[in-house]
Design an enzyme around this catalytic site. Structure first.
Site, mmCIF file in Angstrom:
data_model
loop_
_atom_site.group_PDB
_atom_site.id
_atom_site.type_symbol
_atom_site.label_atom_id
_atom_site.label_comp_id
_atom_site.label_asym_id
_atom_site.label_seq_id
_atom_site.Cartn_x
_atom_site.Cartn_y
_atom_site.Cartn_z
ATOM 1 N N ASP A 98 31.137 186.859 -49.894
ATOM 2 C CA ASP A 98 29.915 187.181 -49.145
ATOM 3 C C ASP A 98 30.185 186.928 -47.656
ATOM 4 O OD1 ASP A 98 26.514 187.016 -49.821
ATOM 5 O OD2 ASP A 98 27.280 186.647 -47.807
ATOM 6 N N ASP A 116 27.537 193.554 -47.879
ATOM 7 C CA ASP A 116 28.355 192.405 -47.479
ATOM 8 C C ASP A 116 28.816 191.507 -48.607
ATOM 9 O OD1 ASP A 116 26.131 190.658 -47.983
ATOM 10 O OD2 ASP A 116 26.784 189.389 -46.329
ATOM 11 N N GLU A 117 28.593 191.888 -49.844
ATOM 12 C CA GLU A 117 29.054 191.001 -50.912
ATOM 13 C C GLU A 117 29.526 191.778 -52.133
ATOM 14 O OE1 GLU A 117 25.958 188.752 -53.066
ATOM 15 O OE2 GLU A 117 24.527 189.758 -51.769
HETATM 16 N N1 DCP Z 1 19.470 191.590 -44.946
HETATM 17 C C1 DCP Z 1 18.280 192.197 -44.559
HETATM 18 N N2 DCP Z 1 17.063 191.682 -44.984
HETATM 19 C C2 DCP Z 1 17.037 190.583 -45.768
HETATM 20 C C3 DCP Z 1 18.232 189.960 -46.174
HETATM 21 C C4 DCP Z 1 19.440 190.495 -45.731
HETATM 22 O O1 DCP Z 1 18.301 193.193 -43.851
HETATM 23 N N3 DCP Z 1 15.861 190.080 -46.163
HETATM 24 C C5 DCP Z 1 20.749 192.146 -44.451
HETATM 25 C C6 DCP Z 1 21.208 191.441 -43.192
HETATM 26 C C7 DCP Z 1 22.301 190.522 -43.622
HETATM 27 C C8 DCP Z 1 22.888 191.255 -44.814
HETATM 28 O O2 DCP Z 1 21.803 191.971 -45.399
HETATM 29 O O3 DCP Z 1 23.252 190.302 -42.600
HETATM 30 C C9 DCP Z 1 23.546 190.345 -45.819
HETATM 31 O O4 DCP Z 1 22.608 189.459 -46.389
HETATM 32 P P1 DCP Z 1 22.955 187.958 -46.757
HETATM 33 O O5 DCP Z 1 21.856 187.444 -47.606
HETATM 34 O O6 DCP Z 1 24.361 187.855 -47.269
HETATM 35 O O7 DCP Z 1 22.836 187.176 -45.357
HETATM 36 P P2 DCP Z 1 23.868 187.032 -44.188
HETATM 37 O O8 DCP Z 1 25.193 187.652 -44.499
HETATM 38 O O9 DCP Z 1 23.236 187.530 -42.935
HETATM 39 O O10 DCP Z 1 24.025 185.455 -44.027
HETATM 40 P P3 DCP Z 1 24.816 184.432 -44.988
HETATM 41 O O11 DCP Z 1 25.874 183.839 -44.133
HETATM 42 O O12 DCP Z 1 23.799 183.412 -45.393
HETATM 43 O O13 DCP Z 1 25.364 185.211 -46.130
HETATM 44 MG MG MG Z 2 26.162 187.293 -46.314
#
Ligand code: DCP
Ligand code: MG
Length: 370
Positions: free
Chosen positions: A16, A112-113
Site C-alpha cells: 500500500d 495504490d494497493e
Molecule cells: N482516497 C480518496 N478518498 C478516500 C480515501 C482514499 O480519494 N476517502 C484516495 C486518496 C489516497 C488513495 O485513495 O491517496 C489511497 O488511499 P489510502 O487509504 O491507501 O490512503 P493513503 O495512501 O493516502 O495514505 P496511507 O499512507 O494511510 O495509505
Molecule cells: Mg495508501
C-alpha cells in the site's frame, strides 16, 4: 491448515503506497515537500472533501473523507490541491509493472494497493520478506515514492500488517504469531468491519478477536449474516481467499443484518441512512461512481426484495445517495412484515475502466466495509 501439497503455507504480500496522492504531488512539485498538503476539493467550494493528506497535514488531524472546510480549520496554513488522476494512474501502472517482475498473481484493490501471492515467485527468491524489501526499494529508486508492505500467510493479515508501520513500513506476521495476533486484534481494526458492525460487536461485548473466538460459527452467523462464517475462520488465522488477478467489480455495496427485526419507521430510516453512507464512502474511496442505486430489503421471513433506480448521470453526492435510498424504502411495499436486513448498492459504472483496479471479493465478504 488443511491444505495439501507444497502450498501448505502461502506467502502473501500486501503493498500500500504511503499518503498516495499527496506523495505524488510532493514528488512532482518540490515546493509542497515537508508541508501540510491536502489533496481534494477546495475549502471555498461546496462539498469539497479531502481525498488524502500528506503526513505533515495528518499531524493536525486531517484525514481522508473529512470536509475541506474542516481540514482548513484544523490547519489554516495547509496547501490545497486538486487531484491529478492521470498522474496517479501512471504510478499505479508502474508499481504493477514492478510487482509483475516477481509474480503474475497480482490483485489490485485500488490504484495504490494490491495483494501479491509469491508462494512461487518468478525469480526463485523464495523469501517473501526479501521480495517485499526489493519491491519497496524498486518503488523508491524508480518512482521516488514509498510504500508499506505487509507479509503473512493470508490476505487478511497481510493487509492489516501493511498498515501497522506506515510510512515506509515492512511488517511480517508469520504462522507462529498469527493466532495470538488475531486474538489481540481489536474488532475495529478488522479490515472490512465498518462502524456499524464494530458498534454492534461492542454492544454484544465483543471487543477483540479473542472475544469473537469464544462464539460458535452458528452464533456468529446469526449475528453477522454471511460475514459471521468469515469471522469464525479469521480469528483462527484461517483465510483461504485466493489472490485473484483481473477481477471485475460490478457493484459497490454495504448492508447490515440487524440484531433484531425492525418495522418501517424512524429507527429503520436511521439505519438506512448509515448504510447508504457506508456504500457511498466505498464509492468515494475507490473513486468509482455509478448511475444505479439498488435497495435490498430482507424480511423477517427471509424473503427478499430489491428496488432500483437509475439516474441520468453518476451519483457523486452523499446526500443524493441517502435521498434516493430513503425514497426507495418509502415506496417499497412491506405489508406488516419486519425487516431483518437492509442493503444499498451502487452500480452501472459506465465507461470507467475499473477492471484493472478492482477486486469484487470484499463486497460480499465485508458488506460493511467503510
Ligand atoms: N482516497 C480518496 N478518498 C478516500 C480515501 C482514499 O480519494 N476517502 C484516495 C486518496 C489516497 C488513495 O485513495 O491517496 C489511497 O488511499 P489510502 O487509504 O491507501 O490512503 P493513503 O495512501 O493516502 O495514505 P496511507 O499512507 O494511510 O495509505
Ligand atoms: Mg495508501
Amino acid at each position: 491448515m488443511a491444505i495439501e501439497g507444497k502450498n501448505l503455507i502461502r506467502k502473501i504480500i500486501h503493498i500500500d503506497m504511503d499518503a498516495f496522492y499527496a506523495s505524488v504531488e510532493q514528488r512532482d512539485f518540490p515546493e509542497y515537500r515537508g508541508k501540510p498538503l491536502v489533496v481534494g476539493g477546495s475549502p471555498e467550494g461546496r462539498g469539497g472533501v479531502v481525498a488524502t493528506a500528506s503526513y505533515e497535514a495528518r499531524k493536525f488531524g486531517i484525514r481522508s473523507a473529512m470536509t475541506s472546510k474542516k481540514a482548513q480549520q484544523l490547519c489554516p496554513y495547509a496547501i490545497f490541491v486538486r487531484p491529478r488522476f492521470e498522474a496517479y494512474k501512471d504510478v499505479s501502472r508502474k508499481i504493477r509493472e514492478i510487482f509483475s517482475r516477481y509474480t503474475d498473481l497480482i490483485e489490485p484493490l485500488s490504484l495504490d494497493e494490491a495483494y501479491l501471492d509469491v508462494t512461487e515467485d518468478k525469480l526463485g527468491i523464495g523469501s517473501a520478506i526479501t521480495i517485499a524489501e526489493q519491491i519497496k526499494q524498486a518503488i523508491k529508486d524508480e518512482l521516488n515514492l514509498t510504500a508499506s508492505a505487509g507479509i503473512s500467510i493470508n490476505k487478511f493479515t497481510a493487509k492489516i500488517a501493511s498498515d501497522m508501520n506506515k510510512p515506509d513500513g515492512l511488517t511480517f506476521i508469520g504462522p507462529s504469531k498469527l493466532e495470538k495476533f488475531m486474538e489481540d486484534l481489536r474488532v475495529e481494526k478488522f479490515f472490512g468491519v465498518g462502524k456499524v458492525t464494530a458498534e454492534k460487536m461492542k454492544r454484544q461485548g465483543l471487543h477483540t478477536g479473542k472475544d469473537l473466538k469464544e462464539l460458535t460459527e452458528f452464533r456468529l452467523t446469526q449475528l453477522f449474516g454471511k460475514s459471521g462464517k468469515f469471522f469464525y475462520n479469521i480469528v483462527r488465522g484461517i483465510d483461504q481467499r485466493e489472490v485473484r488477478a483481473n477481477r471485475e467489480i460490478k457493484s459497490i455495496s454495504a448492508e447490515d443484518t440487524f440484531s433484531y427485526d425492525l418495522p418501517k419507521g424512524e429507527e429503520l430510516s436511521e439505519w438506512l441512512e448509515q448504510i447508504a453512507k457506508s456504500a457511498f464512502k466505498r464509492s468515494q474511496h475507490y473513486q468509482i461512481y455509478g448511475r444505479t442505486l439498488t435497495l435490498k430489503v430482507k424480511f423477517e421471513d427471509f424473503k427478499q426484495i430489491t428496488r432500483s433506480v437509475s439516474m441520468p448521470t453518476a451519483i457523486t453526492d452523499i446526500e443524493q445517495v441517502v435521498d434516493i435510498s430513503t425514497m426507495l424504502l418509502a415506496n417499497a411495499d412491506f405489508g406488516a412484515k419486519k425487516v431483518r436486513l437492509l442493503g444499498v448498492g451502487i452500480s452501472n459504472f459506465g465507461e470507467i475502466k475499473i477492471r484493472e483496479h478492482f477486486d469484487g471479493y470484499q463486497q460480499t465478504l465485508f458488506p460493511n466495509y467503510e
